[in-house]
Enzyme design. Structure first.
Site: not given
Ligand code: GLU
Length: 435
Positions: A121
């Site tokens: 992230k």
């Molecule tokens: N930001 C989204 C989550 O927290 C999607 C992450 C992604 O698609 O890699 O799951």
């Protein structure tokens, strides 16, 4: 792994940074499941911290010609099962501990579904609404360039999150492509997912988190013998997740009786029209003061009578006070980490079931995986095909979690982590560590 964070009585009164260490909360959740699994101490130790934590300070030229420094993050929690995977968040309170927690949740989401990704992230500490479109583009391109080889189509694959969207992903992809070798340019387009359809995105990606939530809610409703047609729900946050969810659930006959965001809260016991609300939101940036609804306080919102409550805003919104006032049968966590541990035990005592974030909002990363596969194979799947595949995965994973919870007498959150941890443990025990 221990939780030192204490929930404030009313979660909203504090800013994110005062609300306790999110990574400690995430680790405490995992710890509980690790005890059930009998997780080997060496695997616990590895999962208790991210593999890599990157902080980048970088300059951006603003529209008035001035230069401004920004802080960017990318946390890579684990890549045992596949490349690091997870969103990029633009938010003025973004911080390292938050990124660490969010990155670890991505590891468990991928492991839960058995998709070949790890967890990561990142993002930038900025309020995106203060940037012009040109400034946002320059910031995104400079940040992506500064990340360099720390992202890559088989290494670490960003996606949208709070404050970012398909356009931001396309700028990231284009920047990465332009510094990749000339002949590899198109092969690397899967370096990010959640792109727009015109630039290699998948049909159904923007609705995917909302639709995944709906599929979980449908499974839960079967068990609870509740007919979604005519049942009531409230949604906190009306961004990408909340608005799609509201629209999709309304199509199944459910009635949206209250919603709200940073601007304020509204209610209408006769039902709100999510389509019109979304149009209003696109113009004003908030659902507050929407005509045809009553303005209510945050406290009143949490006390609204409904069958299902869906937090789809930021983390740590449900503290002990909110847990005591909620008048719903079930909570489906659209947001990541919306519930304090202290609040969770109150909900349990009150018989309010929680479908946890790692399961409930995982539709986004599942369709990100579909997008990555389509790019890799130079394919384009129809919307119906994406929806069908997502349905199959969400319902079978939901069933596996439900079964694990029933058989081992666990809450759904712990059962979710148990399944993910068992997958990770198997792989670690077969592979060992190098050298
Ligand atoms: N930001 C989204 C989550 O927290 C999607 C992450 C992604 O698609 O890699 O799951």
């Amino acid at each position: 792994m221990s939780s030192t964070s204490k929930a404030p009585k009313n979660a909203k009164k504090s800013s994110l940074k005062d609300r306790g260490n999110l990574f400690d909360i995430a680790m405490a959740q995992v710890e509980k499941a690790a005890d059930v699994v009998g997780l080997a101490p060496k695997v616990r130790a590895i999962l208790a911290q991210p593999k890599n934590e990157l902080i980048i300070n970088f300059p951006v030229q603003m529209d008035d010609g001035s230069w401004k420094m920004f802080k960017g993050y990318r946390v890579q929690h684990n890549n045992l099962l596949g490349p690091y995977k997870g969103g990029m968040r633009y938010h003025h309170e973004a911080n390292l501990d938050e990124m660490k927690a969010l990155a670890s949740w991505m590891t468990y989401k991928s492991a839960l579904h058995d998709i070949p990704f790890g967890g990561g992230k990142g993002g930038v500490r900025v309020n995106p609404s203060t940037l012009s479109a040109r400034e946002k583009e320059r910031l995104t391109r400079r940040f992506t360039h500064a990340l360099g080889d720390n992202i890559g189509p088989e290494w670490d694959i960003p996606a949208p999150d709070v404050g970012t969207d398909g356009q931001v992903m396309v700028w990231m992809m284009d920047t990465y492509m332009n510094v990749a070798g000339y002949s590899d340019k198109n092969a690397v387009r899967r370096v990010v997912t959640g792109k727009t359809i015109h630039s290699g995105g998948s049909h159904g990606r923007s609705e995917a988190t909302g639709l995944g939530l709906v599929y979980c809610i449908e499974e839960w409703a079967k068990d609870a013998e509740l007919d979604l047609d005519g049942c009531t729900f409230t949604v906190q946050g009306f961004g990408n997740v909340g608005s799609h969810l509201a629209n999709l659930l309304t199509k199944r006959g459910a009635v949206l009786v209250g919603t709200g965001d940073h601007g304020g809260y509204i209610a209408n016991p006769e039902g709100l029209n999510p389509h019109k609300l979304r149009q209003y939101m696109a113009k004003t940036g908030t659902v507050a003061k929407y005509q045809g609804a009553k303005e209510i306080s945050r406290e009143e919102f949490f006390g609204l009578e409904c069958d299902i409550f869906i937090p789809a805003a930021l983390e740590l919104e449900i503290g002990p006070d909110e847990a005591k006032s909620l008048k719903c049968k079930m909570i489906a966590e659209g947001a990541n980490g919306p519930t304090y541990p202290e609040a969770e035990s109150i909900l349990k005592e009150r018989g309010i079931e929680v479908i946890p974030d790692v399961l409930a909002n995982s539709g986004g990363v599942v369709v990100s995986y579909f997008e990555w596969l389509q790019n890799k194979r130079s394919e384009r799947w129809e919307l119906e095909e994406v929806r069908e595949k997502l349905h199959r995965r969400m319902s079978s994973t939901y069933r596996a979690v439900r079964q694990c919870a029933t058989q081992r007498k666990l809450d759904m959150r712990t059962a979710t982590y148990v399944i993910a941890l068992e997958r990770l443990q198997h792989s670690y025990s077969e592979r060992g560590i190098f050298p």
